[in-house]
Design a protein around this motif. Sequence first.
Motif, PDB file in Angstrom:
ATOM      1  N   ASP A 173       4.773  -0.646   6.804  1.00 38.35           N
ATOM      2  CA  ASP A 173       5.777  -0.728   7.870  1.00 38.35           C
ATOM      3  C   ASP A 173       7.183  -0.894   7.311  1.00 38.35           C
ATOM      4  O   ASP A 173       8.058  -1.458   7.966  1.00 38.35           O
ATOM      5  CB  ASP A 173       5.452  -1.878   8.835  1.00 38.35           C
ATOM      6  CG  ASP A 173       5.390  -3.231   8.134  1.00 38.35           C
ATOM      7  OD1 ASP A 173       5.587  -3.286   6.895  1.00 38.35           O
ATOM      8  OD2 ASP A 173       5.144  -4.246   8.828  1.00 38.35           O
ATOM      9  N   ALA A 174       7.388  -0.383   6.104  1.00 39.85           N
ATOM     10  CA  ALA A 174       8.707  -0.462   5.484  1.00 39.85           C
ATOM     11  C   ALA A 174       8.913   0.724   4.547  1.00 39.85           C
ATOM     12  O   ALA A 174       7.949   1.313   4.046  1.00 39.85           O
ATOM     13  CB  ALA A 174       8.861  -1.773   4.711  1.00 39.85           C
ATOM     14  N   MET A 175      10.178   1.062   4.326  1.00 39.99           N
ATOM     15  CA  MET A 175      10.533   2.068   3.334  1.00 39.99           C
ATOM     16  C   MET A 175      11.139   1.341   2.123  1.00 39.99           C
ATOM     17  O   MET A 175      12.049   0.529   2.271  1.00 39.99           O
ATOM     18  CB  MET A 175      11.538   3.060   3.913  1.00 39.99           C
ATOM     19  CG  MET A 175      10.963   3.975   4.978  1.00 39.99           C
ATOM     20  SD  MET A 175       9.593   4.993   4.372  1.00 39.99           S
ATOM     21  CE  MET A 175      10.444   5.998   3.155  1.00 39.99           C
ATOM     22  N   ILE A 176      10.608   1.663   0.955  1.00 44.87           N
ATOM     23  CA  ILE A 176      11.084   1.051  -0.283  1.00 44.87           C
ATOM     24  C   ILE A 176      11.999   2.048  -0.990  1.00 44.87           C
ATOM     25  O   ILE A 176      11.593   3.174  -1.283  1.00 44.87           O
ATOM     26  CB  ILE A 176       9.913   0.669  -1.207  1.00 44.87           C
ATOM     27  CG1 ILE A 176       8.836  -0.081  -0.423  1.00 44.87           C
ATOM     28  CG2 ILE A 176      10.416  -0.147  -2.386  1.00 44.87           C
ATOM     29  CD1 ILE A 176       9.287  -1.378   0.191  1.00 44.87           C
ATOM     30  N   LYS A 177      13.226   1.626  -1.256  1.00 44.41           N
ATOM     31  CA  LYS A 177      14.206   2.480  -1.925  1.00 44.41           C
ATOM     32  C   LYS A 177      14.323   2.027  -3.387  1.00 44.41           C
ATOM     33  O   LYS A 177      14.690   0.886  -3.658  1.00 44.41           O
ATOM     34  CB  LYS A 177      15.553   2.364  -1.202  1.00 44.41           C
ATOM     35  CG  LYS A 177      16.651   3.278  -1.710  1.00 44.41           C
ATOM     36  CD  LYS A 177      17.906   3.074  -0.861  1.00 44.41           C
ATOM     37  CE  LYS A 177      19.052   3.956  -1.284  1.00 44.41           C
ATOM     38  NZ  LYS A 177      20.265   3.715  -0.440  1.00 44.41           N
TER      39      LYS A 177
ATOM     40  N   LYS B  73      17.317   8.384  -6.026  1.00 40.25           N
ATOM     41  CA  LYS B  73      16.679   7.300  -5.274  1.00 40.25           C
ATOM     42  C   LYS B  73      15.314   7.792  -4.796  1.00 40.25           C
ATOM     43  O   LYS B  73      15.217   8.852  -4.171  1.00 40.25           O
ATOM     44  CB  LYS B  73      17.520   6.868  -4.075  1.00 40.25           C
ATOM     45  CG  LYS B  73      18.976   6.531  -4.407  1.00 40.25           C
ATOM     46  CD  LYS B  73      19.097   5.359  -5.364  1.00 40.25           C
ATOM     47  CE  LYS B  73      20.574   5.083  -5.668  1.00 40.25           C
ATOM     48  NZ  LYS B  73      20.734   4.024  -6.704  1.00 40.25           N
ATOM     49  N   LEU B  74      14.274   7.028  -5.117  1.00 41.35           N
ATOM     50  CA  LEU B  74      12.918   7.355  -4.688  1.00 41.35           C
ATOM     51  C   LEU B  74      12.598   6.542  -3.443  1.00 41.35           C
ATOM     52  O   LEU B  74      12.702   5.311  -3.454  1.00 41.35           O
ATOM     53  CB  LEU B  74      11.921   7.038  -5.796  1.00 41.35           C
ATOM     54  CG  LEU B  74      10.451   7.408  -5.528  1.00 41.35           C
ATOM     55  CD1 LEU B  74      10.277   8.928  -5.531  1.00 41.35           C
ATOM     56  CD2 LEU B  74       9.530   6.763  -6.573  1.00 41.35           C
ATOM     57  N   TYR B  75      12.204   7.230  -2.369  1.00 34.62           N
ATOM     58  CA  TYR B  75      11.870   6.566  -1.104  1.00 34.62           C
ATOM     59  C   TYR B  75      10.349   6.578  -0.943  1.00 34.62           C
ATOM     60  O   TYR B  75       9.723   7.640  -0.982  1.00 34.62           O
ATOM     61  CB  TYR B  75      12.525   7.291   0.068  1.00 34.62           C
ATOM     62  CG  TYR B  75      14.030   7.217   0.064  1.00 34.62           C
ATOM     63  CD1 TYR B  75      14.707   6.240   0.793  1.00 34.62           C
ATOM     64  CD2 TYR B  75      14.791   8.128  -0.673  1.00 34.62           C
ATOM     65  CE1 TYR B  75      16.097   6.176   0.790  1.00 34.62           C
ATOM     66  CE2 TYR B  75      16.182   8.067  -0.689  1.00 34.62           C
ATOM     67  CZ  TYR B  75      16.820   7.083   0.042  1.00 34.62           C
ATOM     68  OH  TYR B  75      18.196   7.014   0.030  1.00 34.62           O
ATOM     69  N   VAL B  76       9.767   5.396  -0.737  1.00 38.29           N
ATOM     70  CA  VAL B  76       8.313   5.264  -0.668  1.00 38.29           C
ATOM     71  C   VAL B  76       7.919   4.568   0.637  1.00 38.29           C
ATOM     72  O   VAL B  76       8.494   3.542   1.003  1.00 38.29           O
ATOM     73  CB  VAL B  76       7.776   4.443  -1.863  1.00 38.29           C
ATOM     74  CG1 VAL B  76       6.248   4.386  -1.821  1.00 38.29           C
ATOM     75  CG2 VAL B  76       8.255   5.033  -3.190  1.00 38.29           C
TER      76      VAL B  76
ATOM     77  N   VAL C 262       6.289  11.313   3.363  1.00 40.63           N
ATOM     78  CA  VAL C 262       7.753  11.290   3.338  1.00 40.63           C
ATOM     79  C   VAL C 262       8.269  12.638   2.832  1.00 40.63           C
ATOM     80  O   VAL C 262       7.747  13.188   1.858  1.00 40.63           O
ATOM     81  CB  VAL C 262       8.271  10.180   2.390  1.00 40.63           C
ATOM     82  CG1 VAL C 262       9.789  10.219   2.296  1.00 40.63           C
ATOM     83  CG2 VAL C 262       7.787   8.818   2.843  1.00 40.63           C
ATOM     84  N   ASP C 263       9.287  13.173   3.497  1.00 36.05           N
ATOM     85  CA  ASP C 263      10.034  14.296   2.930  1.00 36.05           C
ATOM     86  C   ASP C 263      11.499  14.124   3.284  1.00 36.05           C
ATOM     87  O   ASP C 263      11.848  13.378   4.213  1.00 36.05           O
ATOM     88  CB  ASP C 263       9.506  15.642   3.425  1.00 36.05           C
ATOM     89  CG  ASP C 263       9.897  16.782   2.481  1.00 36.05           C
ATOM     90  OD1 ASP C 263      10.325  16.495   1.335  1.00 36.05           O
ATOM     91  OD2 ASP C 263       9.782  17.953   2.864  1.00 36.05           O
TER      92      ASP C 263
ATOM     93  N   ALA D  89       0.855  -1.193   0.000  1.00 38.02           N
ATOM     94  CA  ALA D  89       0.000   0.000   0.000  1.00 38.02           C
ATOM     95  C   ALA D  89       0.889   1.241   0.000  1.00 38.02           C
ATOM     96  O   ALA D  89       0.940   1.982   0.989  1.00 38.02           O
ATOM     97  CB  ALA D  89      -0.938  -0.002   1.196  1.00 38.02           C
ATOM     98  N   PRO D  90       1.594   1.514  -1.102  1.00 36.19           N
ATOM     99  CA  PRO D  90       2.527   2.645  -1.138  1.00 36.19           C
ATOM    100  C   PRO D  90       1.805   3.975  -0.985  1.00 36.19           C
ATOM    101  O   PRO D  90       0.745   4.197  -1.566  1.00 36.19           O
ATOM    102  CB  PRO D  90       3.181   2.519  -2.513  1.00 36.19           C
ATOM    103  CG  PRO D  90       2.185   1.753  -3.343  1.00 36.19           C
ATOM    104  CD  PRO D  90       1.540   0.802  -2.384  1.00 36.19           C
ATOM    105  N   LYS D  91       2.390   4.836  -0.178  1.00 34.83           N
ATOM    106  CA  LYS D  91       1.800   6.153   0.058  1.00 34.83           C
ATOM    107  C   LYS D  91       2.845   7.224  -0.256  1.00 34.83           C
ATOM    108  O   LYS D  91       3.244   7.368  -1.390  1.00 34.83           O
ATOM    109  CB  LYS D  91       1.262   6.221   1.485  1.00 34.83           C
ATOM    110  CG  LYS D  91       0.059   5.294   1.701  1.00 34.83           C
ATOM    111  CD  LYS D  91      -0.487   5.340   3.108  1.00 34.83           C
ATOM    112  CE  LYS D  91       0.385   4.579   4.095  1.00 34.83           C
ATOM    113  NZ  LYS D  91       0.540   3.148   3.739  1.00 34.83           N
TER     114      LYS D  91
END
Length: 294
Positions: free
Chosen positions: A118-122, A111-114, A145-146, A101-103
Amino acid sequence: MKASPFLFLLSITVLVSCKQYKKETASQKPIKTEVVLTKLWESDTLLKTCEAVRYDLKRDVIYVSNMGNVPTDAKDGDGTISVISSEGKTLTQYWVTNMHAPKGANYYNDKLYVADIDAMIKIDMTSGAVEKTIAVENAVFLNDVDIDSNGDVYITDSRDSKIYKLVNDEVSIWLDLEGFNPNGILVEKDRILIVSFSKGDFVAIDKKTKAQTLVATGILKGDGIVPIKQGYLISSWTGEVFFVDKNFPGDAATKILDTQEEKLNAADIGIIPNKNILLIPTFFGNKVVAYKIN
């Protein structure tokens, strides 16, 4: 004693100068800025439960986080990232797949951080490949995220009321905002701005002291934040956008858009800053709508 003509003229000059000063001072009081949004375009409706948008100036594209089917906190693997053009045309519908459920999403050094529950996708922005999945222990519902100018990533957990900080792929709790339900986040030089999903408050948190200052009120279901020259635009998930004038700290925010009758939400908004275009992901509307900021 007879009054001197010089003293008389001097007193008149001082009186006139004082009146002029008062007049000029009064005219310098700030006037609230009026912000008007004019619809430009909307994407197709292939963006399944689109939650967040981020514009990439280098590639002139927009990344869209799609949460997929409800419930929005299910680890069902149907979340995706799409890429659309700055005119709303779909370029790659399934740029990244097999997310839950990416937000919120933001980028630094290609690098895009999503945030994904309960996890950060790089993600490598050149290839679209997932470079790393970083588990956030005890996270409940990572949301927005910022990223700071030095690459530190800040993440809100809107259900557990915490702000996390990601540095060199290591996560720690930066601040516990018990009961605040932080959603939208914007990192500035000396402070971090947060909008509450439950309280309607928009606050600034000092990076060093972590002291909080109220910036604006009246934004229930607050979701995304974008900066403009005159202040901030903040979305309410229910389908509203508010303007916060930086010259009137602590005031109630001004509503400038309402799409509730159209049954369109306003989730984690983004901006094309060089064109003054606001990007609104409509969540259950499954599309992104763009507005010119006037």
